[in-house]
Each structure stands twice: as structure tokens, then as C-alpha cells.
Scaffold this active site. Structure first.
Site, PDB file in Angstrom:
ATOM      1  N   ASP A  79     -38.012  16.217 -25.782  1.00 44.09           N
ATOM      2  CA  ASP A  79     -39.165  15.474 -25.282  1.00 44.09           C
ATOM      3  C   ASP A  79     -39.006  15.287 -23.778  1.00 44.09           C
ATOM      4  OD1 ASP A  79     -37.275  13.510 -24.950  1.00 44.09           O
ATOM      5  OD2 ASP A  79     -38.029  12.194 -26.524  1.00 44.09           O
TER       6      ASP A  79
ATOM      7  N   CYS B 196     -35.559  14.357 -22.009  1.00 40.10           N
ATOM      8  CA  CYS B 196     -34.385  15.169 -22.325  1.00 40.10           C
ATOM      9  C   CYS B 196     -33.366  15.223 -21.182  1.00 40.10           C
ATOM     10  CB  CYS B 196     -34.789  16.570 -22.770  1.00 40.10           C
ATOM     11  SG  CYS B 196     -35.531  17.582 -21.479  1.00 40.10           S
TER      12      CYS B 196
ATOM     13  N   HIS C 186     -36.276  21.841 -20.067  1.00 42.15           N
ATOM     14  CA  HIS C 186     -35.499  21.221 -21.148  1.00 42.15           C
ATOM     15  C   HIS C 186     -34.010  21.389 -20.873  1.00 42.15           C
ATOM     16  CE1 HIS C 186     -34.430  19.690 -25.034  1.00 42.15           C
ATOM     17  NE2 HIS C 186     -33.676  20.749 -25.240  1.00 42.15           N
TER      18      HIS C 186
END
Length: 302
Positions: free
Chosen positions: A79, A82, A289
Site C-alpha cells: 500500500d 510501504c 513499492h
């Protein structure tokens, strides 16, 4: 792009299946549902997730192969928190001692001080409901961060520290309070650095990039247009990763897989304290990410 790359991108935008939890931490979370996974072999993960023979797949697999003998992988819930979550996990799982700033007995007073000087805390948003004022809740977040950091440093064994980290990274309110504490530290550091810039004092190079953006010319606009949205509609940009590392007095050593075969394959955030700040090892495939890298051999204690 190959079909598997498109599917991989779609999966990355969703929650990892075995780590899936509701966005709001008030939802029930089972014992097996963690926001940071167990460690796994990098090579095995790479071969499973990047099976194609497109240019990107080959590059990412080459990047994984280059570090597979040195690290294992812990996947982090995908999300907008992260980068903060991966950093916090490394801080709690690897710190040997507390940073100097955490010895300040007045850490819980920092939100009130900033609110008095900047009147910006009123714009803060939390991913959960609270009956406390925003200043009071940030005070609680900072005290919790100090407590958990102290507890992990005092752990007698790796197993004890592992258990403590697993209790934190469960997607409950406490985890999000710690993540919001990191965001507050970033704001406080940004305020001090911007003040130093205005006085003509020396500041890290990334400060000029941070405040050169039209959307963050000063700490107030940085909070309004960037920081308050982290965790909700956006993550951290690279210059903000530098600010995070500077705020924690930790150097983030990030392996950027899509930069394999370039000088940017391993990037440091920030890059001016590599010798005197503890390193935190993270991994990214796309600068959006972040996952956690775990050394295969425990680092030698200082």
C-alpha cells in the site's frame, strides 16, 4: 510489455494475498495475516514472479541474481505506506542502539512546539478515528515509537526481537501510529532544514531538491501537498526517502532492480552519512513499492 509484466504490475497495486488486510487497521486481522512476510529465498522469489523473457523480466531477474547470495527477502504489504513500513521494520529488527535524537526526554512535546510555531498540525490526517486532538495523538505516536525502539534494542536474542516485530506488524492501530510518527519526524526535520536554508547555513544537497518543487516551496506546502497524503493516495518520492533517512539518522541502502547494470543499482538515501549512520537495506523494482532485504549472515555487532 509482456503479459506477465502487466499482470505483475496489477498484482503490485493490490495487497499481497497472504498479507491482505483492510486499508483501515480497525478491521479484524488474523494471526497469520502480517504486513511483513516471513523471509524467503530471493532467487526462488525472482524465478516465481518474473518468468518471462521480455527485456524487463530479464533485467529484474539479473538484479535479483546479483544480490541473491547476500540477502533473503521479506515482502512488505503493497500500500502507500510501504516505504515507511519497510524502513520501520528494518529499524526495529536491526538497530543496535538508539539514535541520539531519541534520547531527548521531551520528544512528546515536539508536536505542540511545531503547532505553536507553524500552525500546521491541524492539517494532519490519520488512517483511523481518534477522540484525541491531533497534537495529543501525535504525542502518543512519538512516545510509542520511542518505547518500541527501546524495547527492540534491549532484546536479548534475535528470536525475541523477531517475536516483538511480528507483534507490531499486524496491521493494527499501533503499526499505523508508528508509521505516522515517522511522518511527523520528517515534517519536523523539514522545518529545521528549511530554517537553516533561510539562514544561509549548510544543509544536505537533497534539501534544495525538496524545496525546489512548486508544490513544496516550504514545510507547510510540503505537508499540505505531499506528506499528509502519504499512506492514503501516494507514497514517498526519492527526495523524501532522503528526508526520511536524515530524520531517523539512518542510511537507507536501496537496491533498485530496474537500474541493474547502472551506477544507480544501489542508491543511498541520503548519501552523505554512509560511514557514520547505520545502514538499512531495502529493495525496489520500480521506486514505488519497497521490500525488506535481510542479510543471510547476521551483521557483526559494533
Amino acid at each position: 510489455r509482456g503479459e506477465e509484466e502487466i499482470q505483475k504490475e496489477l498484482q503490485d497495486k493490490l495487497f499481497l494475498p497472504e498479507l491482505e488486510v483492510s486499508f483501515f487497521p480497525s478491521a479484524a486481522v488474523g494471526e497469520a495475516q502480517r504486513s511483513v512476510s516471513a523471509a524467503e529465498d530471493l532467487q526462488t522469489y525472482s524465478e516465481r514472479e518474473w518468468k518471462g523473457n521480455t527485456t524487463k523480466s530479464l533485467l529484474i531477474r539479473k538484479g535479483y541474481e546479483a544480490i541473491a547470495s547476500e540477502f533473503n527477502l521479506r515482502r512488505v504489504r503493497g500500500d502507500n505506506y510501504c516505504a515507511l513500513r519497510a524502513t520501520l521494520f528494518q529499524v526495529l529488527s536491526q538497530s543496535k542502539q538508539l539514535p541520539a535524537w531519541l534520547h531527548d526526554s521531551d520528544i512528546s512535546k515536539w508536536p505542540k512546539e511545531i503547532q505553536s510555531d507553524q500552525d500546521s498540525i491541524k492539517e494532519w490526517q490519520f488512517p483511523f478515528e481518534t477522540s484525541k486532538s491531533k497534537v495529543q495523538h501525535l504525542e502518543q505516536c512519538l512516545e510509542l515509537l520511542k518505547k518500541r525502539w527501546q524495547e527492540t534494542v534491549q532484546c536479548k536474542s534475535l528470536e525475541e526481537r523477531e517475536r516483538m516485530c511480528l507483534q507490531v506488524f499486524r496491521g493494527h492501530d499501533e503499526e499505523y501510529e508508528l508509521l505516522e510518527a515517522l511522518k511527523f519526524l520528517m515534517l519536523r526535520t523539514a522545518i529545521h532544514l528549511h530554517s537553516d536554508m533561510e539562514k544561509g547555513s549548510d544543509v544536505p544537497e537533497f534539501c534544495w531538491l525538496l524545496f525546489a518543487r512548486d508544490s513544496s516551496k516550504c514545510p507547510k506546502t510540503f505537508l499540505t501537498n505531499h506528506l499528509r497524503h502519504v499512506g492514503f493516495s501516494g507514497g514517498l518520492e526519492q527526495v523524501e526517502m532522503c528526508l526520511l533517512g536524515y530524520s531517523l539518522q539512518q542510511t537507507m541502502r536501496v537496491v533498485r532492480l530496474y537500474k541493474c547494470d547502472t551506477e544507480e543499482f544501489i542508491t543511498y538515501y541520503p548519501n552523505d552519512h554512509k560511514k557514520d549512520w547505520p545502514p538499512l537495506c531495502l529493495l525496489t523494482e520500480d521506486d514505488r513499492h519497497y521490500n525488506v532485504l535481510i542479510p543471510k549472515k547476521p551483521p557483526v555487532a559494533n
